[in-house]
Write a protein that holds these residues in place. Structure first.
Motif, mmCIF file in Angstrom:
data_model
loop_
_atom_site.group_PDB
_atom_site.id
_atom_site.type_symbol
_atom_site.label_atom_id
_atom_site.label_comp_id
_atom_site.label_asym_id
_atom_site.label_seq_id
_atom_site.Cartn_x
_atom_site.Cartn_y
_atom_site.Cartn_z
ATOM 1 N N GLU A 168 0.846 -1.187 0.000
ATOM 2 C CA GLU A 168 0.000 0.000 0.000
ATOM 3 C C GLU A 168 0.885 1.241 0.000
ATOM 4 O O GLU A 168 1.640 1.469 0.937
ATOM 5 N N ASN A 169 0.783 2.012 -1.082
ATOM 6 C CA ASN A 169 1.577 3.220 -1.223
ATOM 7 C C ASN A 169 0.667 4.430 -1.093
ATOM 8 O O ASN A 169 0.029 4.869 -2.050
ATOM 9 N N LYS A 170 0.597 4.970 0.118
ATOM 10 C CA LYS A 170 -0.272 6.112 0.375
ATOM 11 C C LYS A 170 0.328 7.421 -0.124
ATOM 12 O O LYS A 170 -0.362 8.443 -0.163
ATOM 13 N N ALA A 171 1.616 7.402 -0.501
ATOM 14 C CA ALA A 171 2.240 8.605 -1.045
ATOM 15 C C ALA A 171 1.791 8.848 -2.480
ATOM 16 O O ALA A 171 1.495 9.982 -2.872
ATOM 17 N N LEU A 172 1.719 7.764 -3.300
ATOM 18 C CA LEU A 172 1.350 7.902 -4.707
ATOM 19 C C LEU A 172 -0.075 7.432 -5.003
ATOM 20 O O LEU A 172 -0.552 7.573 -6.127
ATOM 21 N N GLY A 173 -0.736 6.839 -3.997
ATOM 22 C CA GLY A 173 -2.117 6.422 -4.200
ATOM 23 C C GLY A 173 -2.283 5.129 -4.960
ATOM 24 O O GLY A 173 -3.228 4.975 -5.735
ATOM 25 N N TYR A 174 -1.372 4.186 -4.725
ATOM 26 C CA TYR A 174 -1.458 2.890 -5.392
ATOM 27 C C TYR A 174 -1.513 1.752 -4.377
ATOM 28 O O TYR A 174 -0.888 1.822 -3.314
ATOM 29 N N ARG A 175 -2.230 0.718 -4.749
ATOM 30 C CA ARG A 175 -2.156 -0.573 -4.073
ATOM 31 C C ARG A 175 -1.514 -1.519 -5.080
ATOM 32 O O ARG A 175 -2.044 -1.731 -6.175
ATOM 33 N N ILE A 176 -0.362 -2.065 -4.729
ATOM 34 C CA ILE A 176 0.431 -2.844 -5.681
ATOM 35 C C ILE A 176 0.416 -4.311 -5.281
ATOM 36 O O ILE A 176 0.705 -4.656 -4.133
ATOM 37 N N LYS A 177 0.052 -5.159 -6.236
ATOM 38 C CA LYS A 177 0.232 -6.597 -6.071
ATOM 39 C C LYS A 177 1.543 -6.954 -6.749
ATOM 40 O O LYS A 177 1.704 -6.702 -7.951
ATOM 41 N N TYR A 178 2.464 -7.518 -5.999
ATOM 42 C CA TYR A 178 3.799 -7.782 -6.541
ATOM 43 C C TYR A 178 4.140 -9.258 -6.375
ATOM 44 O O TYR A 178 4.227 -9.770 -5.257
ATOM 45 N N LEU A 179 4.310 -9.948 -7.513
ATOM 46 C CA LEU A 179 4.733 -11.345 -7.483
ATOM 47 C C LEU A 179 6.256 -11.362 -7.531
ATOM 48 O O LEU A 179 6.867 -11.177 -8.583
ATOM 49 N N LEU A 180 6.872 -11.557 -6.376
ATOM 50 C CA LEU A 180 8.329 -11.488 -6.252
ATOM 51 C C LEU A 180 8.963 -12.782 -6.738
ATOM 52 O O LEU A 180 8.768 -13.842 -6.150
ATOM 53 N N GLN A 181 9.721 -12.694 -7.806
ATOM 54 C CA GLN A 181 10.463 -13.856 -8.288
ATOM 55 C C GLN A 181 11.700 -14.098 -7.440
ATOM 56 O O GLN A 181 11.948 -15.207 -6.973
ATOM 57 N N ASN A 182 12.466 -13.038 -7.255
ATOM 58 C CA ASN A 182 13.716 -13.192 -6.512
ATOM 59 C C ASN A 182 14.230 -11.837 -6.050
ATOM 60 O O ASN A 182 14.075 -10.832 -6.736
ATOM 61 N N PHE A 183 14.811 -11.840 -4.866
ATOM 62 C CA PHE A 183 15.515 -10.678 -4.324
ATOM 63 C C PHE A 183 16.851 -11.174 -3.800
ATOM 64 O O PHE A 183 16.906 -12.170 -3.082
ATOM 65 N N GLU A 184 17.923 -10.495 -4.183
ATOM 66 C CA GLU A 184 19.255 -10.877 -3.719
ATOM 67 C C GLU A 184 20.000 -9.661 -3.190
ATOM 68 O O GLU A 184 19.994 -8.605 -3.828
ATOM 69 N N TYR A 185 20.602 -9.826 -2.027
ATOM 70 C CA TYR A 185 21.497 -8.800 -1.507
ATOM 71 C C TYR A 185 22.826 -9.461 -1.160
ATOM 72 O O TYR A 185 22.881 -10.359 -0.323
ATOM 73 N N ASP A 186 23.880 -9.025 -1.832
ATOM 74 C CA ASP A 186 25.212 -9.577 -1.632
ATOM 75 C C ASP A 186 25.951 -8.693 -0.623
ATOM 76 O O ASP A 186 26.282 -7.540 -0.928
ATOM 77 N N TYR A 187 26.206 -9.234 0.565
ATOM 78 C CA TYR A 187 26.880 -8.460 1.611
ATOM 79 C C TYR A 187 28.320 -8.143 1.248
ATOM 80 O O TYR A 187 28.895 -7.178 1.770
ATOM 81 N N LYS A 188 28.931 -8.926 0.361
ATOM 82 C CA LYS A 188 30.333 -8.693 -0.013
ATOM 83 C C LYS A 188 30.472 -7.531 -0.993
ATOM 84 O O LYS A 188 31.418 -6.754 -0.899
ATOM 85 N N THR A 189 29.555 -7.427 -1.915
ATOM 86 C CA THR A 189 29.656 -6.391 -2.942
ATOM 87 C C THR A 189 28.663 -5.245 -2.746
ATOM 88 O O THR A 189 28.765 -4.221 -3.426
ATOM 89 N N ASN A 190 27.684 -5.443 -1.841
ATOM 90 C CA ASN A 190 26.599 -4.476 -1.627
ATOM 91 C C ASN A 190 25.733 -4.290 -2.879
ATOM 92 O O ASN A 190 25.085 -3.254 -3.052
ATOM 93 N N ILE A 191 25.722 -5.294 -3.752
ATOM 94 C CA ILE A 191 24.888 -5.247 -4.954
ATOM 95 C C ILE A 191 23.511 -5.832 -4.641
ATOM 96 O O ILE A 191 23.397 -6.898 -4.036
ATOM 97 N N VAL A 192 22.471 -5.106 -5.052
ATOM 98 C CA VAL A 192 21.080 -5.530 -4.846
ATOM 99 C C VAL A 192 20.460 -5.832 -6.201
ATOM 100 O O VAL A 192 20.618 -5.071 -7.158
#
Length: 409
Positions: A168-192
């Protein structure tokens, strides 16, 4: 020229315009499981506000679509979400979607206690939702559906989900349905890196609230990466406020080679007399080599000459264009400035003081080239990395692909 000839030419031009305007296509299909068709399935186009529902025979149709790359999403209670990438190139597309039953029920889920889950969840929110002012009014309503895993050996945090995230984004007025395939955060490189399929729904509000949302949506879109790639496609990047330069990384010629530095430090260290004890002689030569070792091995050099869009952008086919370049692209949006809050978050891109504090981003190629469509959608999103302002903006500042700046009442 006779009146009849002028009318004939006018009619011909009108016909050409109508024919051009009608160059749209549709996605048609049927939703079913392994036994029968499924009525009432919710069908979405990722990144947009476009949706429909399958009829009593399980059939659906989404019309008036220009050529391009689309991600089709289907959601039905009791089934796993369905996603399919579709390319429309010159003709309509037929899709036969077979859904799989979601056999995992809440009673069967075994939740393993993880003392670090809250910390991982907060990190995920920082890099997925973002830390912009809009992110402060953005909330994930069902974070319990997130599957979080941390690989200690590779220091890699991954997050996924088999269900739609509800944002729920009350700043822009959207309700977003998001099908997350993958999220990666590499602590060594700080790449997201994250990938998934968002669908936007309008929140209800008063006229004044909608007007406020429209102002913020305009700000979120203008200067964004989506705006940039749209303007590249249309050949209007410079007119719309984007200045493009090249940023090269070169060896630091003022730094001695590693082998020379290591040799001199080794010779000047008193390893024979004491372990891990370093002494300095009267001319302080060891201190010189320690300072030499601390110098950066490389330097960034900005070419102030403008990169012209017509030399940067190439055409792949009627619907797809691409860019390929050496070094990094240094992109400055000259119609909006960076805030002090942004500068303190670690995303800031260094530049000469005379260039001002306009919103600045870098594009670093990973697997070139970058292919993109007229609506700014990227065909191969893992081909590059953003740094600077576009790395700072995340889902809290996202707008639908079909968004165009709105008149403010």
């Amino acid at each position: 020229m006779s009146l009849k000839s002028r009318l004939l030419i006018s009619l011909l031009l009108t016909t050409i315009k109508l024919s051009f305007g009608q160059a749209t296509f549709s996605i048609n299909g049927t939703v079913r499981d392994d036994k029968e068709t499924i009525p009432g399935a919710a069908i979405y186009l990722s990144g947009t506000k476009i949706s429909t529902i399958s009829n009593n025979q399980g059939k659906f149709s989404i019309a008036n679509l220009p050529a391009g790359n689309y991600d089709l999403l289907i959601q039905v209670v009791g089934y796993l979400p369905y996603a399919k990438s579709i390319i429309i190139a010159g003709k309509s597309v037929q899709v036969d979607a077979t859904l799989k039953a979601n056999t995992v029920t809440l009673n069967e889920v075994v939740i393993k206690p993880d003392p670090n889950r809250l910390a991982y969840l907060n990190l995920f929110k920082d890099y997925f939702i973002g830390r912009t002012p809009n992110a402060k009014e953005c909330k994930i309503l069902n974070s319990e559906v997130l599957l979080i895993d941390y690989d200690k050996r590779n220091r890699l945090l991954t997050v996924s989900s088999n269900e739609f995230l509800i944002i729920e984004n009350k700043a822009l007025g959207y309700r977003i349905k998001y099908l997350l395939q993958n999220f990666e955060y590499d602590y060594k490189t700080n790449i997201v890196y994250f990938a998934g399929f968002p669908y936007f729904e309008e929140l209800k509000g008063s006229k004044s609230k909608i007007n406020k949302w429209n102002k913020k949506r305009n700000i979120a879109y203008l200067g964004s990466s989506g705006h940039f790639f749209r303007s590249l496609y249309d050949g209007t990047a410079q007119n719309e406020g984007f200045a493009i330069h090249k940023l090269a990384t070169i060896d630091n010629k003022n730094r001695k080679p590693d082998s020379v530095i290591a040799k001199n430090i080794r010779l000047l260290s008193t390893g024979n007399k004491a372990i891990n004890v370093i002494t300095f002689n009267k001319d302080d030569s060891l201190n010189y080599w320690l300072k030499e070792r601390s110098k950066p091995k490389s330097m960034s050099v900005l070419n102030r000459a403008n990169v012209l869009a017509d030399t940067l952008v190439k055409t792949y086919n009627n619907d797809l264009k691409y860019i390929n370049f050496s070094d990094e692209l240094f992109v400055m949006y000259t119609k909006e400035k960076e805030t002090e809050e942004y500068r303190q978050l670690g995303f800031y891109v260094s530049r000469s003081p005379d260039m001002g504090n306009y919103q600045t981003s870098l594009i670093n190629l990973r697997e070139p080239p970058i292919y993109f469509y007229k609506n700014g959608n990227i065909a191969n999103p893992r081909s590059f990395l953003f740094k600077g302002f576009w790395a700072y903006e995340k889902m809290a500042d996202a707008v639908p692909l079909e968004f165009t700046p709105l008149p403010i009442k």
